[in-house]
Design a protein around this motif. Structure first.
Motif, short mmCIF file in Angstrom:
data_model
loop_
_atom_site.label_atom_id
_atom_site.label_comp_id
_atom_site.label_asym_id
_atom_site.label_seq_id
_atom_site.Cartn_x
_atom_site.Cartn_y
_atom_site.Cartn_z
N GLY A 145 0.82 -1.21 0.00
CA GLY A 145 0.00 0.00 0.00
C GLY A 145 0.85 1.26 0.00
N LEU A 146 1.94 1.24 0.76
CA LEU A 146 2.84 2.39 0.79
C LEU A 146 3.55 2.56 -0.55
N LEU A 147 4.00 1.46 -1.14
CA LEU A 147 4.61 1.52 -2.47
C LEU A 147 3.61 2.07 -3.48
N GLU A 148 2.38 1.61 -3.41
CA GLU A 148 1.35 2.09 -4.34
C GLU A 148 1.10 3.58 -4.14
N ALA A 149 1.13 4.04 -2.90
CA ALA A 149 0.93 5.47 -2.63
C ALA A 149 2.05 6.31 -3.23
N VAL A 150 3.28 5.82 -3.17
CA VAL A 150 4.40 6.53 -3.79
C VAL A 150 4.22 6.58 -5.30
N ASP A 260 10.28 2.16 13.13
CA ASP A 260 10.07 3.58 13.43
C ASP A 260 11.01 4.46 12.62
N ASP A 261 12.26 4.05 12.49
CA ASP A 261 13.22 4.83 11.69
C ASP A 261 12.78 4.91 10.24
N ALA A 270 8.67 12.29 1.80
CA ALA A 270 7.42 12.89 1.34
C ALA A 270 7.45 14.40 1.50
N ARG A 271 7.97 14.86 2.61
CA ARG A 271 8.03 16.31 2.86
C ARG A 271 8.97 16.99 1.86
N GLU A 272 10.14 16.42 1.64
CA GLU A 272 11.13 17.05 0.76
C GLU A 272 10.70 17.01 -0.71
N GLU A 273 9.94 15.97 -1.09
CA GLU A 273 9.55 15.82 -2.50
C GLU A 273 8.12 16.26 -2.77
N LEU A 277 1.58 11.30 1.09
CA LEU A 277 1.62 9.91 1.56
C LEU A 277 0.98 9.77 2.93
N ASP A 278 0.26 10.80 3.37
CA ASP A 278 -0.21 10.84 4.76
C ASP A 278 -1.06 9.63 5.12
N ALA A 279 -2.04 9.28 4.28
CA ALA A 279 -2.95 8.19 4.63
C ALA A 279 -2.20 6.86 4.74
N ALA A 280 -1.32 6.58 3.77
CA ALA A 280 -0.57 5.33 3.79
C ALA A 280 0.40 5.29 4.97
N LEU A 281 1.01 6.43 5.28
CA LEU A 281 1.95 6.48 6.40
C LEU A 281 1.23 6.36 7.74
N ASP A 282 0.04 6.93 7.83
CA ASP A 282 -0.73 6.78 9.07
C ASP A 282 -1.04 5.31 9.32
N ARG A 283 -1.42 4.57 8.27
CA ARG A 283 -1.68 3.14 8.43
C ARG A 283 -0.41 2.40 8.82
N PHE A 284 0.70 2.78 8.20
CA PHE A 284 1.99 2.15 8.49
C PHE A 284 2.34 2.32 9.96
#
Length: 372
Positions: A145-150, A260-261, A270-273, A277-284
């Motif tokens: 899911g995170l890969l798909e979000a990227v 966590d790292d 995500a911030r720099e680029e 990705l907020d939704a996927a990262l929240d799930r992560f």
């Protein structure tokens, strides 16, 4: 005790564990319709199936795994949710070892709380490993899911996504980003343009129809389905990443290590680029919390952004467990979330929707052969 006896004994022990956790044992027919496995796993799996036909000419295969048959059984039952377990033989042609071997596993279907369900399934798989084998383990985690979000944030086209995912699943890492049109594709530019970006099943059917119209059953010893998949692969090789997309994906795929790292590293990327990705990262991050709450040893878990599964229906959390002394990729248990699988199941004409589901399976011949 022979290795097959060890496998059967280990499988029975794990089955009792799964049943004690609320899973109901189910059995599925050994003969299965072959098309669902080929549609979902790609034409490459055809070479590993034991194929036959029924009296009406429909392709059947010996059961190559349990997840799809168990999910078909769940759909037929009409139940909204269920926890299942299984133990039995599966059949795949392999370069080494017998083509028949035992598999045991569990499936959780219909739970509406995906992050706790992910943590529960990982915990169940790790408990199963400890019961079946006492050597220390290592577990590699990934997130489709995170890969798909990227890929969504970078607007990577669907055909190119499949090529990248297949490369990652094959263990190519950042080399999976290499692309460019193969020289011979120019001869078929019209056909390739017609199928580029289409849904794989629709594109395969289109090419098979073209071959059928031409009156060809086989070409060069290959069936129409095999030729269709070769054209699909060529179509995927035509497109390529933009320079920015390649750079961002290279950074993302290099992220590996402590959970966590890794979450912090993805947020920084995500911030720099400027990626959403907020939704996927929240799930992560929610999943990390539920995993930690189950007293799982986080030091034995490694997140790898370049860890992927080739099957189109994997939608989120994936994992594999190996003995610590074994190289990465030589796993004895693996699992993942496959919500999209149910979009491919059910009767024709029925509305097919995603159903939350996650499972794990154990390769019992690897348990039995672990000492050797």
């Amino acid at each position: 005790m022979t290795s097959s006896d060890t496998a059967a004994e280990t499988g029975a022990t794990l089955l009792r564990l799964f049943e004690s956790r609320g899973c109901r044992r189910v059995e599925t027919p050994v003969l299965q319709p072959a098309d669902i496995f080929i549609d979902l796993s790609g034409e490459d799996i055809r070479r590993r199936l034991y194929l036959t036909q029924d009296g009406q000419g429909r392709d059947l295969c010996l059961r190559p795994e349990y997840t799809i048959p168990v999910c078909r059984r769940h759909v037929e039952s009409g139940r909204e949710a269920g926890e299942y377990c299984y133990l039995g033989p599966v059949f795949r042609q392999r370069q080494e070892g017998f083509g028949e071997f035992l598999q045991v596993g569990a499936e959780s279907i219909g739970r509406a709380d995906p992050c706790p369900a992910d943590a529960d399934m990982l915990g169940l798989a790790l408990d199963g490993y400890v019961v079946g084998w006492r050597e220390p383990y290592k577990a590699r985690l990934g997130d489709m899911g995170l890969l798909e979000a990227v890929l969504d944030a970078l607007e990577v086209p669907s055909s190119l996504r499949r090529r990248i995912t297949r490369g990652l699943a094959a263990g190519k890492g950042v080399k999976a980003l290499a692309g460019g049109e193969a020289p011979e594709t120019s001869r078929y530019a019209g056909l390739l343009a017609a199928i580029e970006g289409q849904d794989p099943k629709a594109a395969r059917a289109f090419v098979e129809d073209v071959i059928s119209i031409a009156g060809l059953a086989q070409v060069g010893g290959r069936s129409a389905a095999e030729i269709a998949d070769r054209f699909l692969a060529k179509a995927e090789s035509r497109s390529d990443l933009t320079e920015r997309s390649r750079s961002v994906l290279q950074r993302y795929l290099a992220i590996r290590g402590d959970l966590d790292d890794c979450a912090d590293a993805v947020r920084m990327l995500a911030r720099e680029e400027g990626l959403d990705l907020d939704a996927a990262l929240d799930r992560f991050e929610d999943r990390i919390g539920f995993i930690a709450a189950r007293s799982i040893d986080l030091k034995r878990l490694v997140f790898a952004a370049d860890f992927a599964r080739v099957l189109d229906y994997y939608t989120g959390f994936i994992f594999e467990i190996r003995q610590a002394s074994r190289p990465e990729g030589w796993y004895v248990a693996a699992g993942g979330r496959y919500d999209r699988l149910f979009e491919h199941l059910g009767r024709e004409g029925e509305k097919r929707v995603p159903v939350p589901a996650i499972g794990c399976s154990f390769w019992l011949d690897r348990f039995a052969g672990a000492e050797g």
